[in-house]
Design an enzyme around this catalytic site. Structure first.
Site, PDB file in Angstrom:
ATOM      1  N   LYS A 246       6.450 -10.511  38.171  1.00  0.00           N
ATOM      2  CA  LYS A 246       5.461 -11.467  37.661  1.00  0.00           C
ATOM      3  C   LYS A 246       4.421 -10.650  36.902  1.00  0.00           C
ATOM      4  O   LYS A 246       3.572  -9.995  37.488  1.00  0.00           O
ATOM      5  CB  LYS A 246       4.801 -12.274  38.777  1.00  0.00           C
ATOM      6  CG  LYS A 246       3.908 -13.379  38.223  1.00  0.00           C
ATOM      7  CD  LYS A 246       3.248 -14.196  39.295  1.00  0.00           C
ATOM      8  CE  LYS A 246       2.582 -15.418  38.670  1.00  0.00           C
ATOM      9  NZ  LYS A 246       1.740 -15.108  37.497  1.00  0.00           N
ATOM     10  N   ARG A 266      -0.130 -20.580  26.137  1.00  0.00           N
ATOM     11  CA  ARG A 266       0.115 -21.481  27.255  1.00  0.00           C
ATOM     12  C   ARG A 266      -0.458 -22.871  26.986  1.00  0.00           C
ATOM     13  O   ARG A 266       0.068 -23.882  27.439  1.00  0.00           O
ATOM     14  CB  ARG A 266      -0.497 -20.886  28.530  1.00  0.00           C
ATOM     15  CG  ARG A 266      -0.227 -21.683  29.791  1.00  0.00           C
ATOM     16  CD  ARG A 266      -1.026 -21.124  30.953  1.00  0.00           C
ATOM     17  NE  ARG A 266      -0.849 -21.952  32.134  1.00  0.00           N
ATOM     18  CZ  ARG A 266       0.024 -21.694  33.097  1.00  0.00           C
ATOM     19  NH1 ARG A 266       0.792 -20.638  33.013  1.00  0.00           N
ATOM     20  NH2 ARG A 266       0.106 -22.490  34.143  1.00  0.00           N
ATOM     21  N   PHE A 336      11.768 -13.642  29.129  1.00  0.00           N
ATOM     22  CA  PHE A 336      12.534 -13.959  30.338  1.00  0.00           C
ATOM     23  C   PHE A 336      13.336 -15.250  30.227  1.00  0.00           C
ATOM     24  O   PHE A 336      14.063 -15.608  31.158  1.00  0.00           O
ATOM     25  CB  PHE A 336      11.637 -14.001  31.577  1.00  0.00           C
ATOM     26  CG  PHE A 336      10.402 -14.853  31.439  1.00  0.00           C
ATOM     27  CD1 PHE A 336      10.472 -16.235  31.423  1.00  0.00           C
ATOM     28  CD2 PHE A 336       9.163 -14.249  31.347  1.00  0.00           C
ATOM     29  CE1 PHE A 336       9.331 -17.005  31.318  1.00  0.00           C
ATOM     30  CE2 PHE A 336       8.011 -15.022  31.245  1.00  0.00           C
ATOM     31  CZ  PHE A 336       8.094 -16.398  31.226  1.00  0.00           C
TER      32      PHE A 336
END
Length: 557
Positions: A246, A266, A336
């Site tokens: 993370k 985000r 990812f």
């Protein structure tokens, strides 16, 4: 043509209705009669979303300057109205009531203002940039307040602040769209998660074309989210056996269309110009012609370790001197996930398949390492490695899981060493004393009630803030003050704090029903909008998990 007065009357009726179901019925009935163009605007406006994925850049001081110029009232008179009401909307209402000379709008209900005209004015405000941009914003708002009736002015001001105060959030609007046009809530929600634009969704629902809404290059989709894992062992038992670090960075969604690269934060804001090296990394190391990639941008120091989160935020909000800042705060990229490639959506493909596609189109040096294992000790080793490298912990993902935009569930679980921090909206502050008398020293925090969109307070934070930060924060919040009462001020809910704490307690003293014990400021989350703050439901869940952990600890003593 939809008059803005009708929209203002809708908002007023909804604000005077207490139940969510009743609010939904009122809104659904209103939406069902609108033409597609008006429908798209109203659906956003009713939530305080003027232009999706775009901030207007209007602060309280600019708003009140516009009201002064439109009504002829002095700044002192506006301040007096603010002290009396504490609501920018009511300030505008009362100021327009007292407007001199009276215009036709005062008598006619402002037939001249329609919803499209108001939207166009706000669009001009949002597009304004560079020298003279403040004048453009003031002139457009001044025009609107000059033409508005008192009730219209109330909701123009609230739209300018992007805070409608009528108890309507995304969930209620989603349900109203479904009811108005005979669509399922699930289909409406999926379309919204794929477009981040409920106005566009409403327009397609009316035309019975919801199924046409899907992934599109250069239109950001909501990111899949993770929830807290109770432990490594419990997370593995849930089937989350794909282990990744993370990273201590900032989430990015990257859209590649040939050589054109766009990067979204985000908050789904376009930050491409602020991150030139990320753009070049993608051009050099991603071979797909078109793709939508999910990853983390990490600010790295000379030792290769991640820099504090505030450093990466400086990169994301930098508009000028980007090249110079990039040399001082270089970024690395860790991909990812991939959710679209060369015309094919991968949303419904399992993670293990998406991972295979990612490996086939991107070079290894920019792909986050992943280990698939059910071995607790091995995961614990990866966890310790991540912490030793300066990152936050590990992500445990279910290899069979699909990509679920906007969803937080057990398919992605995060393990961190401390209780999960919270992202909370600042809704108030308190002036300090003594040498800090001119500084805002403590800040009132709130979470979101996801059913109504209302902000519920959970306490105050005053620790973790240096004198330098106090001065900087005071300057930021001074522009956001909408009401003062003694030592306390109410501020426009625009800034999000990441807050750590020792535990969450039940408390009747706050509207959320909870309080944070020993809260401390970790970071100012400029990368998050107030709508992304943690919800009351999430705080309740953390409280439940916390109590379960406490019981287990007692049993182990």
């Amino acid at each position: 043509m939809l008059g803005f007065a009708r929209f203002a009357e809708l908002c007023e009726r909804i604000s005077q209705t207490s139940g969510s179901l009743e609010k939904t019925d009122i809104l659904a009935s209103f939406l069902s009669d609108l033409e597609p163009d008006d429908l798209r605007i109203v659906t956003g406006f009713v939530m305080g979303v003027v232009i999706p994925n775009t901030e207007l850049g209007v602060g309280p001081s600019l708003l009140y300057e516009s009201i002064c110029k439109a009504t002829g009232l002095s700044p002192e008179a506006i301040k007096e109205l603010l002290r009396a009401t504490g609501d920018p909307g009511l300030v505008a209402y009362r100021a327009v009531e007292r407007r001199k000379p009276l215009t036709l709008a005062a008598f006619s209900g402002s037939d001249g203002l329609d919803i499209k005209n108001v939207h166009q004015r706000f669009l001009s405000i949002a597009k304004a940039s560079g020298r003279g941009s403040q004048d453009i914003r003031v002139k457009n708002l001044q025009y609107l307040f000059s033409e508005a009736s008192p009730l219209e002015a109330k909701y123009i001001a609230r739209l300018a602040m992007e805070d409608m105060r009528i108890g309507v959030g995304e969930g209620l609007v989603r349900d109203a769209i479904a009811k108005a046009f005979g669509a399922s809530k699930e289909d409406v929600e999926r379309a919204y998660n794929l477009t981040n634009d409920l106005g566009l969704v409403a327009e397609h629902a009316k035309l019975k074309r919801l199924n046409e809404l899907g992934i599109s290059i250069n239109r950001p989709i909501k990111m899949m989210l993770a929830q807290i894992g109770e432990s490594i062992e419990a997370s593995l038992a849930e089937g989350a056996t794909a282990v990744e670090w993370k990273f201590d960075g900032a989430r990015v969604q990257i859209h590649k269309d040939g050589t054109n690269i766009r990067i979204f934060s985000r908050r789904l804001e376009d930050v491409t110009s602020s991150l030139p090296e990320i753009r070049e990394i993608v051009r050099a190391h991603v071979r797909a012609k078109t793709a939508i990639l999910d990853g983390e941008a990490v600010a790295t120091g000379e030792d290769g370790r991640p820099l504090p989160f505030q450093e990466i935020l400086r990169r994301f909000r930098r508009k000028y001197g980007v090249a110079r800042t990039a040399k001082r705060i270089p970024l690395s990229l860790h991909l990812f996930d991939i959710i679209y490639v060369d015309g094919v959506s991968l949303l419904d493909a399992p993670l293990e398949e998406r991972r295979g596609v990612l490996v086939s189109v991107a070079d290894p040096e920019i792909i986050a390492e992943q280990v698939v294992t059910s071995d607790v000790s091995r995961v614990e080793g990866i966890y310790r490695e991540a912490l030793a490298a300066g990152h936050e912990g590990v992500m445990l993902k279910n290899p069979a899981s699909v990509y679920s935009p906007g969803k937080r569930g057990k398919n992605w679980l995060k393990i961190k060493p401390l209780l999960e921090s919270l992202d909370l909206v600042v809704i108030g502050a308190r002036w300090g004393e003594g040498k800090r008398a001119n500084l805002l020293g403590s800040y009132r925090l709130a979470c979101i009630d996801s059913d109504t969109g209302e902000l519920k307070d959970v306490g105050w934070v005053a620790t973790g803030i240096t004198d330098e930060m106090l001065a900087e924060l005071t300057e930021i919040f001074r522009e956001l003050i909408i009401k003062e009462s003694g030592m306390e001020v109410e501020v426009h809910p625009q800034i999000v704090f990441e807050v750590g704490y020792e535990e969450i307690q039940r408390s009747p003293n706050y509207s959320s029903g909870y309080a944070l014990r020993f809260p401390r400021l970790i970071a100012v989350r400029d990368d998050k909008s107030p709508s992304e703050a943690d919800t009351l439901e999430r705080i309740s869940e953390i409280y439940r998990l916390q109590r379960g952990r406490s019981k287990n600890e007692e049993l182990l003593k």
